[in-house]
Design a protein around this motif. Structure first.
Motif, PDB file in Angstrom:
ATOM      1  N   ILE A  26       0.860  -1.184   0.000  1.00  0.00           N
ATOM      2  CA  ILE A  26       0.000   0.000   0.000  1.00  0.00           C
ATOM      3  C   ILE A  26       0.898   1.236   0.000  1.00  0.00           C
ATOM      4  O   ILE A  26       1.638   1.482   0.956  1.00  0.00           O
ATOM      5  N   LYS A  30      -2.859   5.320   5.297  1.00  0.00           N
ATOM      6  CA  LYS A  30      -3.695   6.442   5.721  1.00  0.00           C
ATOM      7  C   LYS A  30      -3.074   7.210   6.886  1.00  0.00           C
ATOM      8  O   LYS A  30      -2.775   6.619   7.934  1.00  0.00           O
ATOM      9  N   ARG A 106      -8.320   9.319  -3.943  1.00  0.00           N
ATOM     10  CA  ARG A 106      -8.192   7.919  -4.354  1.00  0.00           C
ATOM     11  C   ARG A 106      -6.965   7.276  -3.722  1.00  0.00           C
ATOM     12  O   ARG A 106      -7.012   6.135  -3.269  1.00  0.00           O
ATOM     13  N   GLN A 107      -5.840   7.996  -3.674  1.00  0.00           N
ATOM     14  CA  GLN A 107      -4.627   7.443  -3.094  1.00  0.00           C
ATOM     15  C   GLN A 107      -4.765   7.204  -1.594  1.00  0.00           C
ATOM     16  O   GLN A 107      -4.255   6.213  -1.062  1.00  0.00           O
ATOM     17  N   HIS A 109      -7.608   6.791   0.162  1.00  0.00           N
ATOM     18  CA  HIS A 109      -8.711   5.915   0.576  1.00  0.00           C
ATOM     19  C   HIS A 109      -8.888   4.730  -0.367  1.00  0.00           C
ATOM     20  O   HIS A 109      -8.755   3.586   0.038  1.00  0.00           O
ATOM     21  N   GLY A 110      -9.205   4.975  -1.607  1.00  0.00           N
ATOM     22  CA  GLY A 110      -9.431   3.902  -2.560  1.00  0.00           C
ATOM     23  C   GLY A 110     -10.126   4.448  -3.792  1.00  0.00           C
ATOM     24  O   GLY A 110     -10.550   5.607  -3.825  1.00  0.00           O
ATOM     25  N   HIS A 112     -13.010   3.710  -4.878  1.00  0.00           N
ATOM     26  CA  HIS A 112     -14.429   3.922  -4.593  1.00  0.00           C
ATOM     27  C   HIS A 112     -14.558   4.266  -3.104  1.00  0.00           C
ATOM     28  O   HIS A 112     -13.984   3.580  -2.254  1.00  0.00           O
ATOM     29  N   ASP A 117     -14.923   7.539   4.774  1.00  0.00           N
ATOM     30  CA  ASP A 117     -13.842   8.088   3.955  1.00  0.00           C
ATOM     31  C   ASP A 117     -14.052   9.593   3.816  1.00  0.00           C
ATOM     32  O   ASP A 117     -15.155  10.114   4.023  1.00  0.00           O
ATOM     33  N   ASP A 151     -17.223   6.201  -7.245  1.00  0.00           N
ATOM     34  CA  ASP A 151     -15.794   6.227  -7.549  1.00  0.00           C
ATOM     35  C   ASP A 151     -15.201   7.634  -7.571  1.00  0.00           C
ATOM     36  O   ASP A 151     -15.876   8.624  -7.812  1.00  0.00           O
TER      37      ASP A 151
END
Length: 269
Positions: A26, A30, A106-107, A109-110, A112, A117, A151
């Motif tokens: 990862i 976070k 996005r980086q 959390h993800g 989507h 979040d 997303d």
């Protein structure tokens, strides 16, 4: 290159190359500021929802609208007639140079977003603009094709890409709707519109070609999401002219596939 050298060079590639195997790492673990207290935000949600409903508006199908929020306000966006996706832009109400940064969100959390979040602002500010606090579709998760909802992969449908695909001129996209809304309602420009949060949209990447795909949104009448403002915000929402995104960009979308979205703003007393 001589023929002998060329043959010698090609010979080194006759056998498949072997690559070392590694476990995924990862890249962006976070930071503390990306992790929220669920109890704290559940309380903020409760206080806002038991406070005052300060604004209600309907974003007509194939159009966009803007609204403002104060820190601590809660926004609920509801699919209130039929399945529909939306594209959301955020700006700091007091400094419009600070706006939503989908890539960094996005980086951190993800691809989507899920409940708790956060939505992050651009450089050099890089701070939470809002926190996602409720989703009636949370149980959808990640499906068998890697598809998921809401997303931040980045873009919005636009007429420039439509022309690349079809060769035809058009004005009728999330981009053009957002531009029209911010120009007419806020005196802004096309350059102020930026990459979006795609709400209610089911998307992913194909496993074989890694192409961006969409599926018909699972959102039905009555489904909604909620987020809480972590700063004073200007928000814009487009009710996407692709409707539930069951039809690919470049193909005519019947009007009955498109529906409005309802926006409600709640404020703690």
């Amino acid at each position: 290159m001589t023929e002998s050298k060329q043959n010698s060079w090609c010979g080194r590639h006759d056998k498949p190359r072997e690559f070392a195997k590694h476990q995924p790492i990862i890249c962006y673990d976070k930071p503390a500021s990306a992790l929220v207290s669920k109890e704290e935000y559940d309380n903020k949600r409760y206080e806002a929802l038991t406070g005052e409903l300060v604004e209600t508006l309907v974003v007509p199908k194939r159009e966009a609208r803007t609204w403002t929020m104060l820190t601590g306000d809660l926004c609920r966006i509801t699919v209130h007639e039929g399945s529909q996706v939306g594209d959301v832009n955020f700006w700091n109400l007091d400094n419009r140079q600070e706006r939503f940064y989908s890539g960094k969100t996005r980086q951190l959390h993800g691809a989507h977003l899920r409940v708790y979040d956060r939505l992050w602002s651009c450089l050099p500010y890089l701070r939470p603009m809002a926190t996602f606090v409720f989703d009636t579709l949370a149980q959808y998760g990640i499906d068998e094709d890697g598809g998921a909802l809401h997303d931040v992969i980045g873009t919005r449908c636009d007429d420039y890409t439509y022309k690349l695909i079809t060769g035809q001129e058009r004005v009728g996209s999330c981009h053009s709707s957002l531009v029209k809304a911010v120009v007419e309602e806020r005196g802004m420009t096309e350059q102020d519109v930026h990459d979006v949060w795609n709400i209610f949209m089911c998307t992913g990447f194909t496993r074989d070609t890694e192409q961006y795909f969409c599926k018909p949104s699972p959102a039905q009448k009555g489904d909604f999401i909620e987020f809480i403002a972590d700063m004073n915000l200007l928000v814009a929402l487009s009710a996407c002219p692709q409707g539930d995104v069951s039809i690919p960009v470049g193909v005519q979308v019947p009007d009955e596939k498109c529906h409005p979205l309802k926006v409600e703003i709640f404020r703690k007393k």
